[in-house]
Enzyme design. Structure first.
Site, PDB file in Angstrom:
ATOM      1  N   ASP A  94       0.858  -1.196   0.000  1.00 22.32           N
ATOM      2  CA  ASP A  94       0.000   0.000   0.000  1.00 22.32           C
ATOM      3  C   ASP A  94       0.891   1.242   0.000  1.00 22.32           C
ATOM      4  O   ASP A  94       1.771   1.368   0.848  1.00 22.32           O
ATOM      5  CB  ASP A  94      -0.899  -0.004   1.246  1.00 22.32           C
ATOM      6  CG  ASP A  94      -1.793  -1.235   1.270  1.00 22.32           C
ATOM      7  OD1 ASP A  94      -2.653  -1.358   0.389  1.00 22.32           O
ATOM      8  OD2 ASP A  94      -1.594  -2.090   2.153  1.00 22.32           O
ATOM      9  N   LYS A 140      -0.259  10.089   1.000  1.00 17.57           N
ATOM     10  CA  LYS A 140      -0.276  11.394   1.702  1.00 17.57           C
ATOM     11  C   LYS A 140       0.873  11.476   2.700  1.00 17.57           C
ATOM     12  O   LYS A 140       1.140  10.502   3.419  1.00 17.57           O
ATOM     13  CB  LYS A 140      -1.596  11.559   2.466  1.00 17.57           C
ATOM     14  CG  LYS A 140      -2.784  11.680   1.554  1.00 17.57           C
ATOM     15  CD  LYS A 140      -4.055  11.890   2.327  1.00 17.57           C
ATOM     16  CE  LYS A 140      -5.215  11.964   1.355  1.00 17.57           C
ATOM     17  NZ  LYS A 140      -6.460  11.474   1.893  1.00 17.57           N
ATOM     18  N   THR A 168      -0.369  -8.764 -11.123  1.00 20.25           N
ATOM     19  CA  THR A 168      -1.543  -8.788 -10.246  1.00 20.25           C
ATOM     20  C   THR A 168      -2.488  -7.650 -10.620  1.00 20.25           C
ATOM     21  O   THR A 168      -2.137  -6.753 -11.389  1.00 20.25           O
ATOM     22  CB  THR A 168      -1.127  -8.609  -8.771  1.00 20.25           C
ATOM     23  OG1 THR A 168      -0.588  -7.283  -8.616  1.00 20.25           O
ATOM     24  CG2 THR A 168      -0.094  -9.629  -8.344  1.00 20.25           C
ATOM     25  N   SER A 169      -3.678  -7.683 -10.002  1.00 21.54           N
ATOM     26  CA  SER A 169      -4.651  -6.624 -10.286  1.00 21.54           C
ATOM     27  C   SER A 169      -4.096  -5.262  -9.857  1.00 21.54           C
ATOM     28  O   SER A 169      -4.387  -4.244 -10.479  1.00 21.54           O
ATOM     29  CB  SER A 169      -5.960  -6.917  -9.563  1.00 21.54           C
ATOM     30  OG  SER A 169      -5.697  -7.272  -8.236  1.00 21.54           O
TER      31      SER A 169
HETATM   32  C1  LIG Z   1      -1.827  -3.183  -2.296  1.00 19.45           C
HETATM   33  S1  LIG Z   1      -1.956  -4.817  -1.727  1.00 19.45           S
HETATM   34  C2  LIG Z   1      -0.875  -5.730  -2.832  1.00 19.45           C
HETATM   35  C3  LIG Z   1      -1.098  -7.203  -2.790  1.00 19.45           C
HETATM   36  C4  LIG Z   1      -0.159  -8.069  -3.656  1.00 19.45           C
HETATM   37  N1  LIG Z   1       1.200  -8.041  -3.162  1.00 19.45           N
HETATM   38  C5  LIG Z   1      -0.220  -7.690  -5.108  1.00 19.45           C
HETATM   39  O1  LIG Z   1       0.801  -7.280  -5.676  1.00 19.45           O
HETATM   40  O2  LIG Z   1      -1.304  -7.813  -5.684  1.00 19.45           O
HETATM   41  C6  LIG Z   1      -1.021  -4.801  -0.219  1.00 19.45           C
HETATM   42  C7  LIG Z   1      -1.444  -5.908   0.730  1.00 19.45           C
HETATM   43  O3  LIG Z   1      -0.559  -5.930   1.857  1.00 19.45           O
HETATM   44  C8  LIG Z   1      -1.308  -6.305   3.002  1.00 19.45           C
HETATM   45  N2  LIG Z   1      -0.542  -5.854   4.182  1.00 19.45           N
HETATM   46  C9  LIG Z   1      -0.203  -4.579   4.491  1.00 19.45           C
HETATM   47  N3  LIG Z   1       0.508  -4.550   5.622  1.00 19.45           N
HETATM   48  C10 LIG Z   1       0.637  -5.839   6.047  1.00 19.45           C
HETATM   49  C11 LIG Z   1       1.269  -6.429   7.172  1.00 19.45           C
HETATM   50  N4  LIG Z   1       1.929  -5.691   8.084  1.00 19.45           N
HETATM   51  N5  LIG Z   1       1.193  -7.775   7.310  1.00 19.45           N
HETATM   52  C12 LIG Z   1       0.516  -8.518   6.392  1.00 19.45           C
HETATM   53  N6  LIG Z   1      -0.096  -8.008   5.297  1.00 19.45           N
HETATM   54  C13 LIG Z   1      -0.039  -6.676   5.136  1.00 19.45           C
HETATM   55  C14 LIG Z   1      -2.641  -5.612   2.802  1.00 19.45           C
HETATM   56  O4  LIG Z   1      -3.662  -6.248   3.539  1.00 19.45           O
HETATM   57  C15 LIG Z   1      -2.829  -5.734   1.294  1.00 19.45           C
HETATM   58  O5  LIG Z   1      -3.602  -6.869   0.959  1.00 19.45           O
END
Ligand SMILES: C[S@@+](CC[C@H](N)C(=O)[O-])C[C@H]1O[C@@H](n2cnc3c(N)ncnc32)[C@H](O)[C@@H]1O
Length: 252
Positions: A138, A142, A229-230
């Site tokens: 993520d 901001k 990925t999406s």
């Molecule tokens: C923007 S998504 C990207 C998912 C995947 N890596 C992709 O490329 O499609 C980021 C994911 O990281 C997970 N995430 C963020 N911080 C995390 C943490 N501390 N431990 C486990 N998952 C986490 C979120 O729930 C989210 O599903």
């Protein structure tokens, strides 16, 4: 301060079916601590018991909908794989993806439904990870949210000691500002060396702001083991470039 927000946890009927069929044994159900995303103090993870063998371990933090970790587990039966993800619908989608592989369900994959920053150092021994992946974390664009970004000292201090000397840390993001932030954090880290010091920055222009001073070299080529990925598709559709980074953990 955590790097994620808890979103809706409800599962669609098809994801619920996948969950009911495959959560056991794929989702590691460890005792929880003061929060649902934290392991209890006495929680333990015996990888040899879980996988029934000792093999190189690939860990993906934020495995999302599971595209990468499922593809990697299927393509590399000689390695074990751990997807760490706090988003339950994402875990369920990962199980649904696995379900489609029947009858060849991989035995070399498990999912950890916990906060990677707190859970991994509590559950894994130093040096136990051969490859660590963080793809499209993520971006928290901001300024007031930058401290929530996963790639920051608390996460690096918690997780990098788990990476074996000579092991690989791969990352990708479609946000130029976050790519710059990653480079600042990782290039300066004493335990890491870039795998592609001469690698050029991705070609093309991007619709988001490129921070001043973004390095022109040191970028990794697209990792062949990374499926689209999406999240990547959304970034590309919005005209953003994809920035790949790769480092190796230097020997202590
Ligand atoms: C923007 S998504 C990207 C998912 C995947 N890596 C992709 O490329 O499609 C980021 C994911 O990281 C997970 N995430 C963020 N911080 C995390 C943490 N501390 N431990 C486990 N998952 C986490 C979120 O729930 C989210 O599903």
């Amino acid at each position: 301060m955590v790097s994620f927000v808890r979103r809706g946890e409800r599962l669609t009927p098809s994801r619920q079916t996948a969950w009911d069929r495959l959560a056991d044994p794929y989702v590691l159900d460890l005792p929880r601590g003061e929060r649902d995303t934290l392991p209890a103090d006495d929680a333990a993870l015996d990888l040899e018991k879980v996988f029934g063998r000792r093999a190189e371990l690939v860990v993906e933090v934020g495995s999302g909908l599971g595209e990468n970790i499922v593809a990697a587990a299927a393509a590399h039966p000689e390695r074990d794989h751990l997807g760490v993800e706090v988003y339950r619908p994402g875990l369920a989608q990962t199980l649904s993806r696995l379900d489609r592989l029947r009858p060849a369900l991989p035995q070399n994959l498990r999912l950890l439904p916990l906060d990677a920053q707190r859970a991994l150092p509590a559950l894994l021994a130093p040096g136990s990870i051969q490859e660590l992946w963080v793809f499209f974390p993520d971006p928290w664009p901001k300024s007031r949210h930058h401290k929530r970004r996963l790639i920051n000292p608390p996460f690096l201090d918690a997780v990098l000691p788990l990476l074996a000397p000579g092991g690989t840390f791969r990352l990708a993001t479609d946000w130029a500002q976050y790519a710059g932030h990653m480079r600042e954090q990782l290039d300066a880290h004493e335990d890491l060396e870039p795998l592609h010091p001469d690698g050029p920055r991705p070609e093309g222009t991007t619709t988001d702001d490129v921070p001043p001073g973004l390095p022109v070299e040191g970028w990794a080529p697209r990792f062949a083991g990374r499926v689209k990925t999406s999240f990547e598709s959304k970034g590309r559709a919005a005209g953003r470039l994809v920035w790949d980074l790769a480092y190796t953990r230097s020997a202590p």
